[in-house]
Write an enzyme that holds these catalytic residues in place. Structure first.
Site, PDB file in Angstrom:
ATOM      1  N   THR A   1     -63.885  53.669  -2.133  1.00 58.87           N
ATOM      2  CA  THR A   1     -63.199  54.559  -1.162  1.00 58.87           C
ATOM      3  C   THR A   1     -61.949  55.285  -1.536  1.00 58.87           C
ATOM      4  O   THR A   1     -61.702  54.886  -2.656  1.00 58.87           O
ATOM      5  CB  THR A   1     -62.623  53.433   0.143  1.00 58.87           C
TER       6      THR A   1
ATOM      7  N   GLU B   1     -59.388  55.339  -0.333  1.00 60.09           N
ATOM      8  CA  GLU B   1     -58.063  54.623  -0.086  1.00 60.09           C
ATOM      9  C   GLU B   1     -57.499  53.668  -1.139  1.00 60.09           C
ATOM     10  O   GLU B   1     -56.335  53.418  -1.222  1.00 60.09           O
ATOM     11  CB  GLU B   1     -58.481  53.537   1.111  1.00 60.09           C
TER      12      GLU B   1
ATOM     13  N   TYR C   1     -57.321  45.814   2.377  1.00 57.34           N
ATOM     14  CA  TYR C   1     -58.376  46.271   2.342  1.00 57.34           C
ATOM     15  C   TYR C   1     -58.670  47.263   0.990  1.00 57.34           C
ATOM     16  O   TYR C   1     -59.429  46.961   0.264  1.00 57.34           O
ATOM     17  CB  TYR C   1     -59.015  47.095   3.656  1.00 57.34           C
TER      18      TYR C   1
ATOM     19  N   ASP D   1     -47.133  51.870  14.998  1.00 53.43           N
ATOM     20  CA  ASP D   1     -47.989  52.314  13.711  1.00 53.43           C
ATOM     21  C   ASP D   1     -48.244  51.051  12.989  1.00 53.43           C
ATOM     22  O   ASP D   1     -47.737  49.807  12.878  1.00 53.43           O
ATOM     23  CB  ASP D   1     -47.096  52.925  12.762  1.00 53.43           C
TER      24      ASP D   1
HETATM   25  P1  NAD Z   1     -69.667  48.250   7.644  1.00 51.43           P
HETATM   26  O1  NAD Z   1     -68.696  47.173   8.025  1.00 51.43           O
HETATM   27  O2  NAD Z   1     -70.417  49.047   8.599  1.00 51.43           O
HETATM   28  O3  NAD Z   1     -70.893  47.351   7.021  1.00 51.43           O
HETATM   29  C1  NAD Z   1     -70.686  46.243   6.126  1.00 51.43           C
HETATM   30  C2  NAD Z   1     -71.991  45.766   5.678  1.00 51.43           C
HETATM   31  O4  NAD Z   1     -71.959  44.659   4.859  1.00 51.43           O
HETATM   32  C3  NAD Z   1     -72.604  44.964   7.096  1.00 51.43           C
HETATM   33  O5  NAD Z   1     -74.026  45.095   7.321  1.00 51.43           O
HETATM   34  C4  NAD Z   1     -72.370  43.401   6.891  1.00 51.43           C
HETATM   35  O6  NAD Z   1     -73.263  42.649   7.465  1.00 51.43           O
HETATM   36  C5  NAD Z   1     -72.401  43.550   5.262  1.00 51.43           C
HETATM   37  N1  NAD Z   1     -71.590  42.287   4.632  1.00 51.43           N
HETATM   38  C6  NAD Z   1     -70.281  42.054   4.795  1.00 51.43           C
HETATM   39  N2  NAD Z   1     -70.067  41.019   4.201  1.00 51.43           N
HETATM   40  C7  NAD Z   1     -70.993  40.629   3.185  1.00 51.43           C
HETATM   41  C8  NAD Z   1     -71.611  39.648   2.380  1.00 51.43           C
HETATM   42  N3  NAD Z   1     -70.434  38.779   2.012  1.00 51.43           N
HETATM   43  N4  NAD Z   1     -72.853  39.619   1.932  1.00 51.43           N
HETATM   44  C9  NAD Z   1     -73.481  40.532   2.358  1.00 51.43           C
HETATM   45  N5  NAD Z   1     -73.370  41.448   3.201  1.00 51.43           N
HETATM   46  C10 NAD Z   1     -72.356  41.515   3.818  1.00 51.43           C
HETATM   47  O7  NAD Z   1     -69.231  49.298   6.359  1.00 51.43           O
HETATM   48  P2  NAD Z   1     -69.399  50.800   6.218  1.00 51.43           P
HETATM   49  O8  NAD Z   1     -68.436  51.459   6.831  1.00 51.43           O
HETATM   50  O9  NAD Z   1     -70.702  51.040   6.246  1.00 51.43           O
HETATM   51  O10 NAD Z   1     -68.995  50.616   4.527  1.00 51.43           O
HETATM   52  C11 NAD Z   1     -69.985  50.283   3.512  1.00 51.43           C
HETATM   53  C12 NAD Z   1     -69.278  50.598   2.298  1.00 51.43           C
HETATM   54  O11 NAD Z   1     -68.890  51.800   2.069  1.00 51.43           O
HETATM   55  C13 NAD Z   1     -68.060  49.496   2.050  1.00 51.43           C
HETATM   56  O12 NAD Z   1     -68.076  49.092   0.445  1.00 51.43           O
HETATM   57  C14 NAD Z   1     -66.898  50.535   2.276  1.00 51.43           C
HETATM   58  O13 NAD Z   1     -65.724  49.980   1.564  1.00 51.43           O
HETATM   59  C15 NAD Z   1     -67.538  51.794   1.712  1.00 51.43           C
HETATM   60  N6  NAD Z   1     -66.918  53.088   2.436  1.00 51.43           N
HETATM   61  C16 NAD Z   1     -66.898  53.171   3.687  1.00 51.43           C
HETATM   62  C17 NAD Z   1     -66.152  54.358   4.202  1.00 51.43           C
HETATM   63  C18 NAD Z   1     -66.147  54.644   5.649  1.00 51.43           C
HETATM   64  O14 NAD Z   1     -65.556  55.559   6.153  1.00 51.43           O
HETATM   65  N7  NAD Z   1     -66.779  53.745   6.540  1.00 51.43           N
HETATM   66  C19 NAD Z   1     -65.616  55.271   3.449  1.00 51.43           C
HETATM   67  C20 NAD Z   1     -65.605  55.338   2.013  1.00 51.43           C
HETATM   68  C21 NAD Z   1     -66.217  54.065   1.677  1.00 51.43           C
END
Ligand code: NAD
Length: 348
Positions: free
Chosen positions: A132, A134, A157, A287
């Site tokens: 990310t 972040e 996070y 906040d």
């Molecule tokens: P999400 O929370 O929607 O999905 C996470 C998934 O991971 C879920 O299906 C959950 O069941 C699975 N999971 C969680 N813990 C687990 C474990 N211990 N073992 C196996 N599976 C597990 O997340 P998202 O928004 O789809 O994000 C996916 C990835 O992208 C993450 O790594 C996040 O850091 C990264 N990311 C997200 C964003 C965003 O805006 N959502 C932006 C940049 C990067």
């Protein structure tokens, strides 16, 4: 099959779009979705591809190294795309431990088993860590994050994601595991769990509930439509240079308050609400601690080196997202129960 690819977290928001893209675009790849189905994982996101021959779902937890080892032994993966994570910043503030477990220990479990499994031949193997923006911390009023910006995470996070990225790079340097990392800005679109800002606002407007905005609402984020992120992941997976990081974003900065007002306008129009504006539901709340003020991404590297550009314009993507949430009430009802409900009542 030409390749066996492990995609972790494939039942979540971004993961489900990545799985769909890979399963449909690469019939010669076998895609294994390894997901613990936490509160954020939902197999309903993948109903349209669940019976495809080149797709297998395995319920499993990356925190359990034996489960990771078993799935590697069963499928002999050529590549890993690690999306499994705990992802909600507010939850990381109230309970950082599961973020440390999944985002750091879970990632190192995958690295350890990949290293063991690939030790005789790293050729044509790839460990792809999805990260990310972040991790870079907060920007002032000007400037953009580049791939060489120092990591400066501010929330549990982002600290857990930064730590995972460091382990991936360290395993690359120390054990020569071939890796790439991408750092993406905020995603939006269908299938996002309704604790995140955009679906939360759409659903609260629909249900005439208050629209909470942290602080003065002038926190700024870059928003990328989720299918554009999935396409970027495809490009980085296939064309990214080993050992490199790529920033992914839309050059589409928006203050939270502006975003929420825009969503109010779109939802009001779609629901034909003529009396007053849903913006009257906006309430500024205390906040978030450590709340980063501004994120913005310089995407020159991925644009110039890999030829990836976002394709969905912000208003078009927002309209599609609003339509999806208005038309998928049953999806919403199914995810909003149990753990989610108790969490939701605490924060709103
Ligand atoms: P999400 O929370 O929607 O999905 C996470 C998934 O991971 C879920 O299906 C959950 O069941 C699975 N999971 C969680 N813990 C687990 C474990 N211990 N073992 C196996 N599976 C597990 O997340 P998202 O928004 O789809 O994000 C996916 C990835 O992208 C993450 O790594 C996040 O850091 C990264 N990311 C997200 C964003 C965003 O805006 N959502 C932006 C940049 C990067």
């Amino acid at each position: 099959m030409e390749k066996n690819i492990l995609i972790t977290g494939g039942a979540g928001f971004i993961g489900s779009h990545v799985i769909r893209l890979f399963v449909n675009k690469y019939p010669n790849y076998h895609i294994v979705n390894f997901d613990a189905l936490t509160y954020a994982g939902n197999l309903e996101n993948l109903i349209d591809i669940e019976n495809k021959e080149n797709y297998t779902f395995i319920k499993g937890n990356i925190n359990q190294i034996r489960s990771v080892e078993d799935v590697f032994n069963q499928f002999k993966f050529d590549g890993v795309i690690n999306l499994a994570a705990e992802t909600h910043v507010d939850r990381s503030i109230s309970d950082p431990n599961c973020f440390i477990q999944t985002n750091i220990i879970g990632t190192t479990n995958l690295l350890n088993i990949a290293r063991e499994s690939w030790k005789d031949n790293f050729q044509e193997k790839l460990f792809y860590q999805i990260s990310t923006d972040e991790v870079y911390g907060s920007l002032g009023e000007i400037g953009l994050f580049t791939e060489t910006s120092p990591y400066n995470p501010q929330s549990p996070y982002s600290a857990s994601k930064a730590s995972a990225d460091h382990f991936v790079k360290a395993y690359g340097n120390t054990y020569e595991i071939p890796f790439v990392i991408s750092n993406c800005s905020n995603n939006y679109g269908p299938n996002q769990f309704p604790e995140k800002l955009i679906p939360l606002v759409i659903n609260n407007i629909k249900e005439n509930k208050m629209l909470p905005i942290y602080g003065d609402g002038k926190h700024c984020r870059d928003w990328l439509y989720v299918t554009d992120h999935a396409k970027a992941i495809d490009v980085v997976f296939h064309k990214g240079k080993i050992g490199e990081s790529y920033n992914i974003g839309a050059l589409n900065e928006c203050q939270n308050i502006h975003l929420v007002k825009l969503i109010c306008q779109i939802v009001d129009e779609k629901l034909n609400r003529t009396k007053g504006s849903s913006a009257e539901l906006i309430r500024h709340v205390i906040d978030r601690p450590g709340h980063d003020r501004r994120y913005a991404i310089d995407t020159t590297k991925i644009n110039n080196e890999l030829g990836w550009f976002p394709s969905v314009k912000f208003e078009e993507g927002l309209n599609q997202t609003v339509d999806w949430y208005l038309n998928n009430q049953s999806w919403l009802d199914n995810v909003r129960h149990g753990i989610y409900q108790s969490y939701y009542q605490n924060v709103c």
